[in-house]
Design a protein around this motif. Sequence first.
Motif, PDB file in Angstrom:
ATOM      1  N   TYR A   1       0.867  -1.169   0.000  1.00  0.00           N
ATOM      2  CA  TYR A   1       0.000   0.000   0.000  1.00  0.00           C
ATOM      3  C   TYR A   1       0.907   1.222   0.000  1.00  0.00           C
ATOM      4  O   TYR A   1       1.431   1.620   1.027  1.00  0.00           O
ATOM      5  CB  TYR A   1      -0.930   0.014   1.222  1.00  0.00           C
TER       6      TYR A   1
ATOM      7  N   GLY B   1      -0.324  -4.417  -5.447  1.00  0.00           N
ATOM      8  CA  GLY B   1      -0.555  -3.349  -4.477  1.00  0.00           C
ATOM      9  C   GLY B   1      -1.159  -2.106  -5.107  1.00  0.00           C
ATOM     10  O   GLY B   1      -1.981  -1.415  -4.495  1.00  0.00           O
TER      11      GLY B   1
ATOM     12  N   ASN C   1      -5.359  -1.392  -4.535  1.00  0.00           N
ATOM     13  CA  ASN C   1      -5.560  -0.278  -3.609  1.00  0.00           C
ATOM     14  C   ASN C   1      -5.892   1.053  -4.264  1.00  0.00           C
ATOM     15  O   ASN C   1      -6.347   1.964  -3.585  1.00  0.00           O
ATOM     16  CB  ASN C   1      -4.319  -0.103  -2.731  1.00  0.00           C
ATOM     17  N   TYR C   2      -5.648   1.178  -5.553  1.00  0.00           N
ATOM     18  CA  TYR C   2      -5.856   2.467  -6.208  1.00  0.00           C
ATOM     19  C   TYR C   2      -6.804   2.334  -7.395  1.00  0.00           C
ATOM     20  O   TYR C   2      -6.404   2.400  -8.543  1.00  0.00           O
ATOM     21  CB  TYR C   2      -4.512   3.077  -6.616  1.00  0.00           C
TER      22      TYR C   2
END
Length: 151
Positions: A60, A81, A85-86
């Motif tokens: 993250y 990641g 997460n985005y």
Amino acid sequence: LKAVIMGYADERNAYLVKSIIQKMKLNKNIKCLFNVSRDKALKTLASTKVMVYPTRFDSYSLVVLEALSCGTPVIAYAIPGIRFNYNTDAVIKVKPLSLNGLFTNARQVLDQELWEELGRKGRKFTSRYTWHNVARAEWECLKVISQKEID
């Protein structure tokens, strides 16, 4: 095109990067900011039109979150990641190890002047990350853990 390389580096690695840039005669276009204060790093991010984040290993990334909160869109490898997460248009994801993908997308953001629109999307995405929301999520996790211990 002006670029900034920013991050943490020991003396040896900072020297190596700077000498490569000098040998390639890019020192007029590329500035190195190693080991700068958090304040200077955030000011630099806020004045940047796009951030290229070429990491292959991350979970993250707070660097990406900070860039987005400054209104700076990010182009990064589509590693787990980043992908998980985005979930925002403000983070453009490219095939891992594709330098061409990183720079083609950066060029597109700059040429088409997309940085303002993507910057707004990035700030909107990060607005949900408040201390209140973090504390509430942690409290919910603690409640689940304590309930499992009781059961």
